[in-house]
Design a protein around this motif. Structure first.
Motif, PDB file in Angstrom:
ATOM      1  N   SER A 148       0.854  -1.191   0.000  1.00  0.00           N
ATOM      2  CA  SER A 148       0.000   0.000   0.000  1.00  0.00           C
ATOM      3  C   SER A 148       0.882   1.229   0.000  1.00  0.00           C
ATOM      4  N   GLN A 192       0.522   5.438   0.591  1.00  0.00           N
ATOM      5  CA  GLN A 192      -0.439   6.435   1.079  1.00  0.00           C
ATOM      6  C   GLN A 192       0.276   7.690   1.583  1.00  0.00           C
ATOM      7  N   PRO A 199      -6.008   8.885   5.574  1.00  0.00           N
ATOM      8  CA  PRO A 199      -5.043   8.288   4.643  1.00  0.00           C
ATOM      9  C   PRO A 199      -5.571   8.374   3.209  1.00  0.00           C
ATOM     10  N   ASP A 233      -4.849   7.047  -0.630  1.00  0.00           N
ATOM     11  CA  ASP A 233      -4.091   6.075  -1.422  1.00  0.00           C
ATOM     12  C   ASP A 233      -3.461   6.737  -2.634  1.00  0.00           C
ATOM     13  N   ALA A 278      -2.243   5.918  -6.309  1.00  0.00           N
ATOM     14  CA  ALA A 278      -2.340   4.920  -7.380  1.00  0.00           C
ATOM     15  C   ALA A 278      -0.955   4.707  -7.980  1.00  0.00           C
ATOM     16  N   TYR A 320       5.046  10.382   2.929  1.00  0.00           N
ATOM     17  CA  TYR A 320       4.410   9.214   2.326  1.00  0.00           C
ATOM     18  C   TYR A 320       4.807   7.964   3.097  1.00  0.00           C
TER      19      TYR A 320
END
Length: 845
Positions: A263, A265, A272, A274, A276, A304
């Motif tokens: 993940s 984020q 949080p 996300d 891509a 991050y």
């Protein structure tokens, strides 16, 4: 004995015992060893093999498992020691034996380990016979003995961490033996399985297999960004490198690794968000590399988090969840909107705040550039754009990334470090890049390095670098790996349009020793600006007591001509100031009579690079002078000047500047003569009228011009005399005299310059005695003159002394002098004796 069995295969010595003492019957003889009826070895037997009644034999042949052997002894080769009785010998079958059977032999590829997970592993046993397999797990790689393994011990005879044995009943299908991990075998280290196979008291070789209990780790050096990094570029991808191949894991075995284990984020006010990304991974026998490429640019100055779910290696060792964090970089752009030059004033930065430790860009265009005077300033990448500058006079500047001083065709960036104690720059030399634009790769450049690590390799290593050798008047090539010395000039060619100097930036003072060699290089020496900023020649402390002339000459490759500067007159030739840009080499000259000299470069002489040697046009010159230029049909100019100094002499002196010729056919090079010396600046005393030769150097014939570039002399009129054409012309700034040259080469006889002073003194009370009347209508100036003044010459000067117009008063009555721009003017009416008849002051509105 005959027909003995289970003889060890390592047996090599045999004895035959007789009933009485024996001896050789007829000297040496031979015995033979047969294996399964085939001869394998023949040995000679002599007296040394006999001891009383025993015959000792030894063979080199290695015996095989479960083989029948015979030893053959020839008849009548041995006799009784005390009689003539002979021994009948031994034939096949009379002295035979059979060797032992072979121990268990591991099948190809066995033993092996499989089925390892966090709780256990399986030992797979397969041999050429059935039997019993024994195994122990230890913490050391040292192999225990067979007896120790059977007893469940390590090589020190202590208890093994795990000990197992099991029956193996098949010679076709491997038998798995389960080993359960326990408290003595925690994760984090490797263990060692030592195993042996037993059959009927015989044992196989001991085999050792490493049991991997190390949880997969990330390579912290090659995984980028580094964990905790806070200057990550917004376009950077995330690369995670495991030190061994890893896989997904579902509790029962390994699965292909995919994006679901990762993940990406950032935090937005506690929520949080996300990121891509595109996932890719490659696995080799040594490692697994995962790349997470964000689909859009990351945000500046944002934290991050990359979270990695548990993954497994091929041995089933499972990681815990892994969390990696980093911050993106932020570009702090200087705008200079706050307190002048103050670094930490937030108003001086584009975003209204300064983020310490992040990237800094100092662009051109600010009214004031930053200055570091104290404290500690932390910067990641530091970029100074062409024409911009950073001054460092105190405190510490730490640059953790790249330090780049950019260059353009017009100007270089500047970093001015005053070299004082307590002024510290910390940056890795290989991260420094001082750029220099190469405007035309087909030209020769004279350069100097502002760093201590530059070599010919810095410029592509296409060609050597050369230094000028005054003693031989020649150019000496230096090796490609030789470091450029501070303050030394070099000749350079390159095939690159942009080159860069690297290494630690030069700070402090540098003394360069110089030479004068009469008959070779005379006083000429090539030196260079050692700093990443311009130096002002006038700040180097050179004076009349110095061993070098107070002048410099600089090669301008694009113009393919020399520029020059004389500090005694403050007159630049083909350049417009006393500044020498960064990265530039230049010529200086040791004075006549001095065998050696020196020049010391001092940090206080540094000034910011500026375009085209710009200098304030409002500063009054040190001396009065006029400047002319030889102009080609392509409008290429080469300048010279005449200065007016009361202390000057007609001979070549300290106020004069020697002409250095480029000798190129694209130039029309002007000079004057101070006695026999060709000069770029000829200083003369001006008392009344004065005439000096004006020479030129033309390497081709054609059409040329002489232009007055500027007049910085008060009350001086300049007349150009063309003796070939019998023409005299008064020159004003911007005026050109056009002519043709029929013979190429040096010429000192065609032209001369006449100078005389023009009076602009105008006592107010004298106006009432003038016989002429001056008046203005609509900016047109008129003079009404009586008949006795008609035919007189007149001159119009502005109040700076600049000559505006000359002419003849042709009519007794009203004469129009034409339109004038707004300003105040002095009109002199000159009599035949060159004396002023009348002076008039007029103001045009």
């Amino acid at each position: 004995m005959d027909n003995a069995i289970d003889i060890p295969i390592g047996t090599s010595s045999f004895e035959l015992t007789f009933s009485e003492n024996i001896a050789l019957a007829n000297g040496n003889f031979y015995v033979e060893l047969l294996e399964e009826g085939v001869s394998k070895e023949i040995q000679s037997v002599g007296d040394s093999h006999i001891s009383n009644n025993v015959l000792s034999l030894s063979f080199n042949y290695s015996l095989g498992y479960a083989k029948e052997y015979n030893i053959l002894l020839p008849a009548n080769a041995i006799k009784a020691a005390t009689s003539t009785a002979l021994y009948s010998g031994l034939a096949a079958g009379e002295w035979s034996f059979t060797t032992e059977s072979s121990p268990p032999l591991w099948a190809n590829g066995f033993p092996s380990v499989s089925g390892q997970n966090s709780a256990k592993f399986d030992l797979n046993a397969l041999a050429d016979v059935t039997g019993i397999v024994y195994g122990v797990v230890t913490g050391a790689a040292a192999q225990p003995s067979v007896a120790q393994i059977v007893a469940g011990q390590n090589s020190s005879s202590g208890p093994a961490k795990i000990a197992r044995n099991a029956s193996v009943t098949s010679i076709v299908t491997p038998t798995p033996v389960e080993f359960l991990f326990n408290d003595d075998t925690p994760t984090g280290v490797n263990y060692y399985l030592h195993t042996v196979f037993e059959k009927d008291g015989k044992y196989s070789t001991v085999e050792t297999i490493t049991i991997d209990r190390i949880i997969p780790e990330i390579n912290q050096l090659t995984s980028l960004p580094l964990n905790g990094d806070f200057t990550v570029a917004v376009d950077e991808s995330v690369t995670i490198v495991f030190k061994e191949p890893v896989f997904g894991f579902d509790g029962s075995g390994t699965l292909p690794l995919d994006n679901t284990y990762f993940s990406f984020q950032y935090d937005d006010s506690g929520t949080p968000i996300d990121v891509a990304f595109t996932f890719s991974q490659t696995t080799t026998s040594e490692q697994t590399t995962v790349v997470l490429q964000p689909d859009v640019l990351l945000l500046q100055d944002e934290e991050y988090t990359v979270t990695i779910a548990p993954v497994s290696d091929a041995s089933g060792n499972l990681t815990n969840q892994i969390v990696r964090t980093f911050e993106t970089d932020k570009e702090n752009v200087w705008i200079g909107g706050g307190v002048v030059t103050t670094w930490n004033d937030p108003l001086n930065w584009s975003s209204g705040t300064y983020a310490p430790g992040k990237t800094v860009t100092i662009p051109i265009g600010s009214t004031a550039f930053p200055e570091i005077t104290s404290g500690t300033i932390d910067v990641h990448n530091l970029t100074i754009e062409p024409g911009a500058s950073l001054t460092h006079t105190g405190g510490t500047l730490n640059v953790t990334g790249l330090f780049t001083l950019q260059s353009s065709v017009a100007v270089n960036a500047s970093y001015i470090n005053n070299g004082a104690v307590g002024t510290v720059l910390n940056v890795v030399g290989s991260n420094v890049n001082v750029e220099q634009v190469i405007d035309n790769i087909n030209m020769t450049y004279l350069i100097s390095s502002p760093t201590d690590g530059s070599t010919a390799l810095s410029f592509g290593n296409y060609y050597p670098l050369y230094t000028y050798n005054n003693t031989t008047d020649a150019w000496d090539a230096i090796s490609s790996g030789a470091t450029m010395a501070p303050g030394v000039g070099y000749r350079m060619w390159t095939d690159d349009s942009m080159v860069g100097f690297s290494g630690e930036i030069n700070t402090g003072a540098f003394l360069v020793n110089l030479t004068r060699t009469n008959g070779a290089g005379y006083g000429w020496n090539l030196v260079g600006n050692p700093y990443p900023a311009s130096i002002d020649w006038t700040l180097l402390g050179i004076n009349e007591s110095s061993t070098i002339e107070n002048n410099f000459w600089i090669w301008m490759p694009t113009q393919r001509a020399y520029g020059a500067y004389s500090a005694s007159t403050d007159i630049p030739i083909n350049i417009t100031s006393s500044k020498i840009p960064s990265n530039h080499a230049f010529l200086v000259k040791v004075k006549i009579g001095e065998p050696t000299g020196s020049i010391e470069f001092v940090p206080d002489a540094q000034v910011a690079n500026d375009a085209n040697y710009l200098k304030s046009g409002t500063t009054k010159p040190v001396v009065d002078y006029i400047k002319l230029a030889g102009v080609t049909s392509n409008n290429v100019k080469d300048e010279m000047a005449v200065a007016f100094i009361d202390e000057a002499s007609t001979a070549f002196d300290r106020f004069d500047l020697e002409k250095r010729f480029a000798n190129r056919d694209h130039l029309f090079e002007l000079f004057s003569l101070a006695e026999s010396m060709k000069t770029s600046i000829n200083a003369i005393p001006l008392n009344g009228t004065y005439e000096v030769p004006l020479g030129f150097n033309a390497l081709k014939t054609g059409d040329f011009s002489i232009e007055m570039v500027m007049n910085k002399a008060e009350n001086v009129e300049t007349i150009l005399v063309d003796k070939l054409e019998a023409t005299e012309i008064a020159l004003l700034p911007g005026d050109r005299y056009d002519f043709s040259v029929a013979s190429k080469g040096l010429n000192t006889s065609r032209f001369s310059l006449k100078f005389f002073k023009v009076s602009t003194d105008l006592p107010i009370e004298s106006i009432s005695f003038n016989r002429s009347n001056v008046f203005v209508q609509g900016r047109e100036v008129f003079i009404s003159v009586p008949s006795e003044i008609a035919g007189s010459e007149y001159r119009v000067n502005d109040f700076s002394g600049r000559l505006i117009q000359t002419g003849t008063l042709r009519n007794d009555g009203v004469n129009s002098l034409g339109q004038f721009v707004e300003g105040s003017y002095i009109i002199n009416i000159i009599g035949t004796s060159n004396a002023a008849l009348e002076n008039h002051k007029v103001v045009v509105y």
